[in-house]
Each structure stands twice: as structure tokens, then as C-alpha cells.
Design a protein around this motif. Structure first.
Motif, PDB file in Angstrom:
ATOM      1  N   ILE A  90      -6.603  -1.639  -5.792  1.00 17.93           N
ATOM      2  CA  ILE A  90      -7.230  -0.348  -5.483  1.00 17.93           C
ATOM      3  C   ILE A  90      -6.382   0.753  -6.102  1.00 17.93           C
ATOM      4  O   ILE A  90      -5.192   0.868  -5.810  1.00 17.93           O
ATOM      5  CB  ILE A  90      -7.355  -0.119  -3.965  1.00 17.93           C
ATOM      6  CG1 ILE A  90      -8.215  -1.210  -3.318  1.00 17.93           C
ATOM      7  CG2 ILE A  90      -7.943   1.268  -3.679  1.00 17.93           C
ATOM      8  CD1 ILE A  90      -8.256  -1.118  -1.784  1.00 17.93           C
ATOM      9  N   ASN A 123      -2.464  -1.375  -3.492  1.00 15.05           N
ATOM     10  CA  ASN A 123      -3.241  -0.164  -3.191  1.00 15.05           C
ATOM     11  C   ASN A 123      -2.372   1.068  -3.459  1.00 15.05           C
ATOM     12  O   ASN A 123      -1.358   1.276  -2.798  1.00 15.05           O
ATOM     13  CB  ASN A 123      -3.693  -0.195  -1.718  1.00 15.05           C
ATOM     14  CG  ASN A 123      -4.656   0.939  -1.379  1.00 15.05           C
ATOM     15  OD1 ASN A 123      -4.631   2.003  -1.990  1.00 15.05           O
ATOM     16  ND2 ASN A 123      -5.488   0.713  -0.369  1.00 15.05           N
ATOM     17  N   ARG A 131       0.849  -1.207   0.000  1.00 17.74           N
ATOM     18  CA  ARG A 131       0.000   0.000   0.000  1.00 17.74           C
ATOM     19  C   ARG A 131       0.882   1.252   0.000  1.00 17.74           C
ATOM     20  O   ARG A 131       1.818   1.361   0.801  1.00 17.74           O
ATOM     21  CB  ARG A 131      -0.909   0.025   1.227  1.00 17.74           C
ATOM     22  CG  ARG A 131      -1.786   1.267   1.336  1.00 17.74           C
ATOM     23  CD  ARG A 131      -2.694   1.190   2.568  1.00 17.74           C
ATOM     24  NE  ARG A 131      -3.473   2.409   2.720  1.00 17.74           N
ATOM     25  CZ  ARG A 131      -3.066   3.487   3.406  1.00 17.74           C
ATOM     26  NH1 ARG A 131      -1.870   3.470   4.000  1.00 17.74           N
ATOM     27  NH2 ARG A 131      -3.809   4.563   3.474  1.00 17.74           N
TER      28      ARG A 131
END
Length: 1113
Positions: A163, A139, A111
Motif C-alpha cells: 500500500i 504500508n 506500517r
């Protein structure tokens, strides 16, 4: 084996060292931006020793301890205020020069959050596409940055992404008002589950990696394309997204029919938002049945499209629909969808009483929004049957009556209640104190009376948002009643009544448990004999973002401690109080709007403002007693958007560069004693939209090559500017229809230049402009045209026929000639017509009688002849206000309380401050024998007719007595004859009536005593006769000068006493008993003339006989 373990350990150590080095390089790259923003000690835990997994904003996996999560969003604490964030970047071109290739060192990274920073194009060019080497990156958040280049080619190969958040990745994108990049170039990774591309102005269609036949995006669950320029062509690609649960297409360019077929293919869809588009066709009932496939679709918003009520029948086929927003589509009725939990029908033009019967079966309803409609009547008590209601929004209707027995008190689950903008009256019910779950309570702008029940406040401890403004409450309200409300964040009380006071100091020493973010106490704080004070409980507030204490007569020094205590204070209004002393800044602040106008602040403007308020965007020091010069350091306020220093005692020259170097949109320096050649030279006025320099001592010619394309309002009136108006002034604001140029009362001359600008407001009166009025001026949008008191010659131009929107037309006091054009009577919106003091001749056009909305007509001091048109009684005056205060340029200051706006259903609580930029119409009109200036709102209430100083003949029309609302009537200095109409007694509002210097005859009608508002009455120098009206009411105030020049008038206040001839006998004829002043006028004038002739004949004979006088002649 040992060698393998050694090699693995060595590699792991190398990776860890690479990660530490990369992290420290990231920190070092922040230095340039942090120094500029004066943000100190960023990432203090990031040091060159210890375990970096313990550093802030970092997460690592347990073994082997590599970085998996980097949370580097909002590094500079910009409070997530997008407008301010964007404005700061725009003015400084500030960029965080972050190298994307640094992140290649984090092999285990899953992320990466880089949102809300100043990242620009260099991030893309420094190797963003190589992030595809991070095979575990799932992400990526680059939202709210300044990446203007096409980012899609660099992201298409990031196959591991689940994402991707690019919302407002180019904050400038949607604000450009035109499409930016074609999204068709983006090959969406097949593993993507969440894609957010909102706010970038993208267009095109979506494409997948590989061919459409091979791949379907079976994993994509959330797609946000709001605030873009996608059209209906996008819809055809949506059928590929079979796993979609949420689809947001707000604010796009979708048009045509509701895409039922494509939407019905998305069987997993749970939320659909297509609001703010141009969809306008509802499918047939048969086609709508396909929506039955959407068994999971619970939330639908179609607000601000163009559907009719048939859309309701279509949506009724959605089996699981529970949330529906149909704001604005003009449905005409409430949908019969009783299974709904949320129903939003605001701005639908619904009328009648509240439709509680139609809603009676909505037993699951939790939110009901019927605001901004036209509902009337009271709230039916049957609302209590909707026991599940948590949010009731009835704002801005025409509801009335009291709230007793209306059923609201029975809604025990109520969290939000908005009744603002209605006409409710009576006392607040005490039973409201039982609504223990109430968080949002807005009853502003109603007519509630009585005291605010203390129990209501004490018991509602869940309150977070309260607005009691603009009602008719009475008594004293103890603010300390909120002392135990730990959740209170927003309180607003702007009083429209003098009967209510807010007591902030009792009991002495009370300490609040709340921390407010927004506080408005305007015109309501209790006034004290020794002077009102700043509320002491504010000493305990540390989270204020907005504070308004205006109009309270507060005294003492300016409370600088507010800046120290509230680091996030964004707006401070101290307007119209009695603060004294000098401006003395002590603490650096993040304030963006500061209004200290209307106080008694003295001294000079500090030189070091930039050190204390570096981010100020709105600064208002007007209407104080400041002196000295405008400091050159004002140029250091690089964020300044609005500056108002008007109505002070400032002197000296304006700092060079104030108009050109700042990014200001509005500057007001009116009513000072500033001087210098402020507009000479060739200036580049940049973003400046409003510049008001009126009522100073500026001199010199105006530069001919100045650039002012953004200028909307320019006021240079009441100065000493000379020379000609340059052509750039008649070509300013080429993209606006609301331009205003006010150059009244200078020394400007020559012809007025032609240009493309259609001025809404043009005032060049009281100068020396000459030649014909130019026919080439664009008058399409003109509402106020002032050309009076110049040297214009010739005829009224035919181009004036285009003044279809004009309210004020002033061409008085020039040298215009010819007849008054008939077409002036066709300007149906005209309110004020001033043609006086010219050389017009001929008769008054009867077409002027068609000006039904006109309130002031002045055609005095010309050479007009003929009769006064009887049809002037058709001029009944305006039916609605036209000169109410107009705010020029509503400059919204940013919403520093976005979290509150999102948390509640608030449409707009932005704090607009533009009242000081109004442009007020100003005219001169003679009334009560004085040429007076009338300005602004008063023009809506001034009704007058001035036909004086012409050569009008005939009798005064009786019909003029039908002008019952007229305030001033002047027919003096003409050749009018006949009696004063008795119908003038109907002029009940008249204050000034001047009929002097005519040939009027007969009596002064005694009925005029009924004119109780008449202040000036002049019938001097006529041929009036008889007894004056009794000295009653206003006629008891008039002096002899009102009647002089009428030798046959008698009675007070004249010295001529009215006497009667004694009766000779009872058989005397009527002629014998007549008063002496009732003699036959023909006989009187005949005998007088004969006597005069005989006298003059004798005098000439004596001169002829006398030899001395004969020799002199």
C-alpha cells in the motif's frame, strides 16, 4: 547453546535500544514546529523509560517486541482542513525537518503513517530511498504534505510495499494549475496492491519494474490518479492491471472516445470513475458489447463529460451495473436501467414533470438524484412504488404544489430528503413524522406556509441535518423540540419572513442532548420586550464549528464564552445585532472567520488580537462605533486574508506595512477619518486584490513605482489625493478582465495614462483630468465608464465604438465638443448615457432611438438644435436587472465541516463572505429640480430623459407620451413651441415633469390630473393660456411657481381669477360669449405692440425737448 542464546538476547536488547533512541529523536524533531504552532506536550507518553510498546501511536509484535506500526499522521491536529493547512504552510514556509534515515532502526516495521504533517523536501534528501532496506514495510502513507521534489526515484526500490498512499503529497501540486512530475519515472513495485497518487498534478504513463513482457501487475487492486493531468495515452497502459478492482481517474485531461476496449480488459473491475474529463464520443453498439466481460463492475461515474444519450445504450451492456452517475451530459431522458440501485442525473437540463413512469420498474433503487434540472409540477404519488428508496434529491428544480398525497410519506426507508430550491407550498404534512429513519432533511428556499408541526420534529429523532431556511412559515417554533435528538449536528434557519419566530428560551432551563457542529439562526430568533438574548442552550454546546446568529437584534456584551466552550469554532457571525461595549478578548481561539459588523461596539481595536485569534483569516468589525487608530499589532495577524474596518470612527495613519506585509487579499477601510500619505512611496502590494480606501482624508501623490499586479479592485474615491494617476494603475491586474478603479472626487490632474488593463469599472469623475479622452484605453470589457466632471476636451473618441459591453457611460460636465457620435446608438447594452454640460452641437442623432435598453439619458446643457426625434418612444427601458449587487471576490472560507459534506450528498455549504466588497455604480441625475446621486440597485428602476438647456425647436412629439415607465422628463430651457401633448397623460409612473422656459402655447391639458405619482410639475415661463386643471390629486399640491411667467393662465393657485363676459342677448354670436382669455391672440399682440411703440416714441420726444437731459446726453 547458551552462548547463542546470550548473543541473541544481546542483539535483541541492542535493537530495542536503537528503536527507543530513534523514537526519542523523532519526538525531538517535532519541537521546532510545535513551538511555532503553540502546540504543547506532543507525544507525552514518549519518555526515556518504560516499555515503548505502550507509548501512544505505536504498535509492536508480541515477540520479540519490536515496532511494527508507527501512526504519526496529523501530529499537529490540523483538523484535516487541506485549504487551511496549505495556506498556513505557504505563509510561514513551515517544515517538519524529519530525518527519513531514523526509520531504518525499525527492522520489523510494517506500517508507517506520516500523513497530514509539514514534511517537505528534506525528508526525501535525508535518505528516503534507504527505506528499501526495511524488507517488511508494506504500508507507507505520506499523503497531505509538502514534498515538492520528485519523490519517485526514492520509492521505486521499496519492493515490499503493498500500500502506497501519496495523495496530495505535494498539496501545492494540483493548485499550480500545471503538471508537476512525470510519473513515467516511477517503477511500480510488483507486490503493490493499493496505489494512491491523487491530487499532485502528475502526468505521463505508468511503468512496471522489469519489462512489460515479463511482469504484469497482477496484484494491484486499487489505483487512484484523480486530480492530475493524465491524458488518453495513460489508458493504453491500463490493460496491464489485470487485478484492478477500483480505478479513479476523476479530474484529468482524458479526451476523445470512451475507452471501451482497454476498460473491457479489466475483468475484475468493480468501480470506475472517469468524471470531470473531456470524453465526448460514444462507441458503436457493436464495440460496446465488449463491456459484457466486466461482470463485476457495479459502479460507474461519467459525470461532467460530453456524451450524448447514446452512452446509456453502451452502458446497458454492463451486467452488474448498480451505481451510475451521469450528471451534466445533457442526456435528455432517463436511462432504462431498472436494475440500478443508485442513479445520479443532476444538472442534465431534463425538463417536464418528474419521470416516475420511466422509473416505475426501478424496484432496487436506493438513491435517486434529479437535482439541478428543470422539472416542473408536483411529485407524483407513484413515487411510493419505489419502496427501496433511501435518498431522494430533487433540489433546485421548479417543482411546485403541496406535499400532501405525494407518496413521500410511504417511503419508510428514507434517510435523506432534499427538496430545497423549488416552489413547494402549503403546510408540511404531519405524516412526515413517520419517516423515523430520516437523517437529512432540507426543504429550504421554497414557499411552505403555516406552522412547522411539532410532532414532525419530536418523532424524527434520527435527524442529523435540518434546513428550514427561506420559506413562509408562521407562528413560533420551539427549538427545544430537538432536545432529545442526540444525533443532530447541522441546523440552519435563515428566515425570509417576519411571520415566523424561533423560540430558544422555552421551556426555561431546557438542556439539549445534541452537540451541534453547524448552527445558523439568522433573522429568526424571537424578539423580546426587554431585548433579545443569545440562546442559552448554547452554553451546553462544545463542538460548534460554524455559528451564525446574525440579524437578530441580540443585545448585551459579545458572548466571549463561545470561544472558551468551543475549541474548534471556526466561523462566528454576529452581524447586525445590538451588541454593545468594547472588544475584549479573553480566550485564545482557533477561529478563522469572525464577523461582528453592524453592532454598537465602541472603544478601540485591541492591541493583542494576535494572542487570542492567531489563525484569523476573515475579520469584519465594520459598521460599529470604533474609534482610535488601527493598531500596529494588526500586522501580527499573519493568516489574515480579509480585513474590513469600514464605517467606523477610526482616525490616525494606517500602520506602515498593512498593505505590504500581510498576505491579505482584501482590505476595506472606507468611511472613516483616516489620514496620511497612504499610497505615497513605492509599495509592493503582494497578494492584495481588493483595496478600498474611499471616504477618508488621505492626501499626497500616488507612488509611481508601486507594484500591484494582483490588484483587481482599487477604490480611493472621496479623498484628497493629488497629482497624476501613475501608469501602474492602468496596468494593474494583467490577468483579469474584471478590474475596477474608482478614483472619484479627488484632486488628480493631468492626462489619464494609457495601459493594458481593460477596466470593467472605471470611475475617475470629479477630478481635474485634462486633454483629450485617451483613445488608447482598453475598453474591451468595460461595463461602467465614468469620466464626468473633469476638464477633458476635444471630440468623443472613436475608440468608444469598442464599448460593446458598456452599461454606464458618463462623460458629462467636461469641455467636449463636436457632434454627438452616431455610433453611440449602436451600444446595445447601454443603460445610462450622460453627456450633459458639454459643448456638443448639431441635432440629436436619431440612432440614439436604437438604445432599447437605456433607462437614463442626459444630454442637457449643450448647444443642440433641431427637433426632438419622434422615435425616442422606442426607448422602452431595460428588460432585466443590471445593477444588482455584485460581490467582488468571493473569498471562500474553508470547509470546517468536511466530514458532514462527505457524509451527506452536499455540493457546497462553504460560507462565502464577500457582500461588503460590492462595487456599486453611482451617477448624478437631475430630477424634481434637484441634482441627486443615485447608487447601486436603484439604477435598475430609474428611468429618465433630460434634454434641457439646449436650443431645441419645434413641437414636443406626441410619441413621448408612449414612455409609460419614465419617472423624470425634463425639456426645459429650450425653444420648443406648440401645445403640451395630451398623450403625456399616459405617463403613469412619472414623478417629475419640467417643461419650463420654452414657448409652449395652448392649455395645460386637464387629462394630466390622471398622473397620480407626479410630485414636481413645472410649466413656468411659456406662453400657455386658459384655465388650469382642477386642483385634484397631485395637482392640488402644486404652487404658483409651477405656472408663473404665463400671463394668460388663470385659476388657482395663481392669483388670476378666471372670469366670464355676461351674455348680451340670446342672439349673441359665439364670439360675444367667449371668455375674455379666449381673445384672438394676433389682435392682442398687435394692439400691445402698437401701444408700446407709441409710448416709447413720446418718451423720446420729451427727452429731446428738455434742455437738461439734452445736455447730459
Amino acid at each position: 547453546m547458551m552462548l547463542i542464546i546470550f548473543m541473541l538476547g544481546w542483539a535483541q536488547g541492542a535493537y530495542i535500544e536503537d528503536e527507543r533512541k530513534a523514537l526519542l529523536e523523532i519526538k525531538a524533531s517535532l519541537l521546532e514546529v510545535s513551538n511555532f504552532l503553540n502546540v504543547e506536550n506532543l507525544l507525552p507518553t514518549w519518555v526515556d523509560h518504560g516499555k515503548y510498546c505502550d507509548w501512544e501511536r505505536i504498535k509492536c509484535n508480541t515477540t520479540p517486541g519490536f515496532v511494527t506500526d508507527l501512526s504519526l499522521g496529523d501530529m499537529f491536529s490540523m483538523e484535516k482542513d487541506m485549504d487551511d493547512f496549505y495556506a498556513f504552510h505557504r505563509s510561514h514556509e513551515l517544515i517538519w525537518r524529519l530525518n527519513a534515515s531514523l526509520f531504518l532502526n525499525f527492522k520489523e516495521l510494517r506500517r508507517l503513517d506520516l500523513s497530514w504533517n509539514y514534511i517537505g523536501n528534506t525528508f526525501v534528501s535525508s535518505g528516503l530511498e534507504r527505506l528499501s532496506e526495511l524488507k517488511k514495510l508494506e504500508n507507507l502513507n505520506l499523503g497531505y504534505n509538502f514534498i515538492e521534489t520528485n519523490i519517485f526515484p526514492s520509492l521505486s526500490d521499496l519492493t515490499s510495499l503493498k500500500i502506497l498512499n501519496l495523495t496530495h503529497v505535494n498539496i501545492n501540486g494540483y493548485q499550480m494549475n500545471s503538471p508537476t512530475h512525470d510519473i513515467s519515472e516511477f517503477r511500480i513495485p510488483e507486490n503493490l496492491e493499493v496505489l494512491d497518487l491523487a491530487g499532485n498534478g502528475y502526468y505521463g504513463t505508468l511503468q512496471m519494474q522489469g519489462s512489460q513482457e515479463t511482469y504484469k501487475l497482477s496484484k494491484l487492486k486499487s489505483l487512484n490518479l484523480a486530480f492530475s493531468y493524465f491524458n488518453e495515452n495513460l489508458i493504453t497502459t491500463l490493460t496491464t492491471f489485470t487485478s484492478l478492482k477500483t480505478l479513479d481517474l476523476r479530474y484529468n485531461s482524458l479526451s476523445g472516445p470512451f475507452p471501451y476496449q482497454e476498460i473491457s480488459e479489466l475483468s475484475n473491475l468493480e468501480m470506475l470513475d472517469m468524471s470531470f474529463n473531456r470524453l465526448n464520443v460514444t462507441p458503436s453498439i457493436q464495440d460496446c458489447k465488449s463491456l459484457m466481460r466486466l461482470e463485476r463492475l457495479e459502479s460507474v461515474s461519467l459525470a461532467l463529460n460530453y456524451f450524448n444519450k447514446s452512452i446509456i445504450s453502451c452502458l446497458s451492456f454492463l451486467p452488474s451495473l448498480s451505481i451510475l452517475d451521469l450528471s451534466v451530459p445533457n442526456l435528455g431522458k432517463v436511462p432504462n436501467l431498472p436494475y440500478l440501485e443508485v442513479l445520479i442525473l443532476s444538472e442534465n437540463n431534463l425538463n417536464g414533470t418528474l419521470p416516475m413512469e420511466a422509473l416505475a420498474s426501478f424496484h432496487h433503487l436506493k438513491l435517486l438524484d434529479l437535482s439541478f434540472n428543470n422539472f416542473v409540477g408536483s411529485i407524483p404519488s407513484t413515487i411510493k412504488s419505489l419502496s427501496s428508496l433511501q435518498v431522494v434529491l430533487f433540489a433546485d428544480n421548479a417543482l411546485n404544489g403541496s406535499l400532501y398525497n405525494d407518496g413521500l410519506c410511504d417511503l419508510k426507508n428514507l434517510h435523506e430528503l432534499d427538496l430545497s430550491g423549488n416552489m413547494f407550498d402549503g403546510n408540511l404534512p404531519k405524516c412526515f413524522s413517520g419517516l423515523s429513519s430520516l437523517k437529512f432533511f432540507d426543504i429550504s428556499s421554497n414557499q411552505f406556509t403555516g406552522m412547522i408541526p411539532p410532532s414532525l420534529i419530536v418523532n424524527l429523532t434520527s435527524l442529523e441535518y435540518v434546513d428550514f431556511s427561506y420559506n413562509k412559515f408562521e407562528g413560533s417554533f420551539l427549538f427545544s423540540l430537538f432536545s432529545n435528538h442526540t444525533k443532530l449536528q447541522f441546523f440552519r434557519f435563515e428566515s425570509g419572513s417576519e411571520k415566523i419566530e424561533v423560540e430558544t428560551e422555552e421551556p426555561i432551563g431546557w438542556i439539549p442532548m445534541f452537540q451541534l457542529k453547524y448552527l445558523v439562526l439568522s433573522n429568526c430568533i424571537k424578539k423580546r420586550p426587554k431585548g433579545s438574548v443569545v440562546p442559552s442552550f448554547l452554553l451546553h454546546q462544545h463542538k460548534l464549528r460554524v455559528l451564525d446568529l446574525s440579524h437578530n437584534s441580540l443585545e448585551g456584551q459579545v458572548p466571549n464564552w463561545l470561544f472558551k466552550n468551543n475549541k474548534n469554532l471556526g466561523i462566528l457571525k454576529l452581524k447586525d445585532n445590538s451588541f454593545r461595549g468594547v472588544i475584549h478578548m479573553r480566550y485564545k481561539s482557533n477561529i478563522k472567520e469572525l464577523d461582528m459588523s453592524g453592532n454598537q461596539i465602541t472603544g478601540v481595536i485591541p492591541e493583542n488580537l494576535q494572542s487570542f485569534i492567531p489563525y484569523i483569516r476573515y475579520l469584519n468589525f465594520s459598521s460599529n462605533e470604533l474609534n482610535g487608530v488601527i493598531p500596529t499589532s494588526m500586522l501580527d495577524l499573519t493568516e489574515l486574508w480579509i480585513l474590513d474596518l469600514s464605517n467606523n470612527r477610526l482616525s490616525g495613519e494606517v500602520p506602515k506595512g498593512l498593505f505590504t506585509n500581510l498576505s491579505c487579499a482584501g482590505i476595506k477601510l472606507s468611511n472613516n477619518t483616516l489620514y496620511g500619505h497612504v499610497l505615497s512611496g513605492n509599495l509592493i502590494l503582494g497578494n492584495l486584490e481588493v483595496l478600498q480606501l474611499d471616504n477618508n482624508c488621505f492626501t499626497g501623490n500616488i507612488g509611481i513605482n508601486t507594484s500591484g499586479d494582483s490588484m483587481v479592485v482599487l477604490d480611493i474615491s472621496e479623498n484628497h489625493f493629488t497629482g497624476r494617476i501613475p501608469s501602474w494603475m492602468s496596468n494593474m491586474c494583467p490577468y483579469s478582465d474584471g478590474c475596477e478603479l474608482v478614483a472619484r472626487n479627488n484632486h488628480l490632474d493631468g492626462p489619464f495614462p494609457c495601459g493594458k488593463t481593460s477596466f470593467e469599472f472605471l470611475d475617475i469623475s470629479q477630478n481635474s483630468f485634462s486633454g483629450p479622452i485617451p483613445s488608447c484605453v482598453n475598453l474591451k470589457y468595460t461595463k461602467h465608464l465614468h469620466l464626468g466632471s473633469n476638464r477633458f476636451t476635444g471630440l468623443v473618441p472613436d475608440a468608444f465604438q469598442n464599448l460593446t459591453n458598456v452599461l454606464t457611460l458618463d462623460i458629462s460636465q467636461n469641455y467636449l465638443s463636436g457632434r454627438i457620435p452616431e455610433f453611440l446608438g449602436e451600444l446595445s447594452n447601454l443603460r445610462i448615457l450622460l453627456l450633459g454640460k458639454n459643448n456638443f452641437f448639431g441635432s440629436i442623432p436619431e440612432k440614439l432611438c436604437q438604445l432599447n435598453n437605456v433607462s437614463l439619458i442626459d444630454i442637457s446643457s449643450n448647444f443642440l438644435t433641431g427637433l426632438i426625434p419622434r422615435c425616442l418612444n422606442n426607448i422602452t427601458g431595460p428588460k432585466q436587472l443590471a445593477f444588482i449587487q455584485q460581490n467582488m471576490g468571493a473569498y471562500d472560507v474553508d470547509s470546517f465541516w468536511n466530514d458532514i459534506v462527505l457524509q451527506y450528498h452536499i455540493r457546497d455549504i462553504s460560507y462565502t463572505q464577500a457582500d461588503q466588497f460590492e462595487t456599486r455604480d453611482e451617477i448624478q441625475f437631475t430630477t424634481k429640480n434637484n441634482p441627486l446621486t443615485y447608487k447601486g440597485n436603484i439604477l435598475d428602476y430609474m428611468l429618465g430623459l433630460d434634454l434641457s438647456s439646449n436650443k431645441l425647436t419645434g413641437e414636443i412629439p406626441e410619441e413621448l407620451g408612449m414612455l409609460t415607465h419614465i419617472l423624470a422628463l425634463n425639456l426645459s430651457h429650450n425653444k420648443l413651441s406648440g401645445p403640451i401633448p395630451v398623450s403625456f397623460s399616459n405617463l403613469s409612473q412619472i414623478e417629475s415633469l419640467d417643461l419650463s422656459s420654452n414657448s409652449l402655447s395652448g392649455k395645460v391639458p386637464s387629462e394630466l390630473i390622471q398622473l397620480t405619482k407626479l410630485a414636481v410639475f413645472d410649466v413656468s415661463y411659456n406662453n400657455l393660456s386658459g384655465r388650469l386643471p382642477e386642483r385634484k390629486a397631485q395637482f392640488g399640491t402644486f404652487v404658483k411657481e409651477s405656472y408663473e411667467g404665463n400671463p394668460l393662465l388663470c385659476g388657482a393657485p395663481l392669483e388670476n381669477n378666471c372670469m366670464t363676459t355676461p351674455q348680451v342677448s340670446e342672439s349673441s354670436t359665439k364670439k360675444d360669449t367667449e371668455n375674455w382669455y379666449d381673445i384672438d391672440k394676433a389682435s392682442f399682440y398687435g394692439s400691445s405692440c402698437s401701444t408700446w411703440f407709441v409710448f416709447m416714441l413720446g418718451f423720446v420726444a420729451i427727452l429731446y425737448i428738455n434742455p437738461y437731459w439734452r445736455r447730459r446726453s
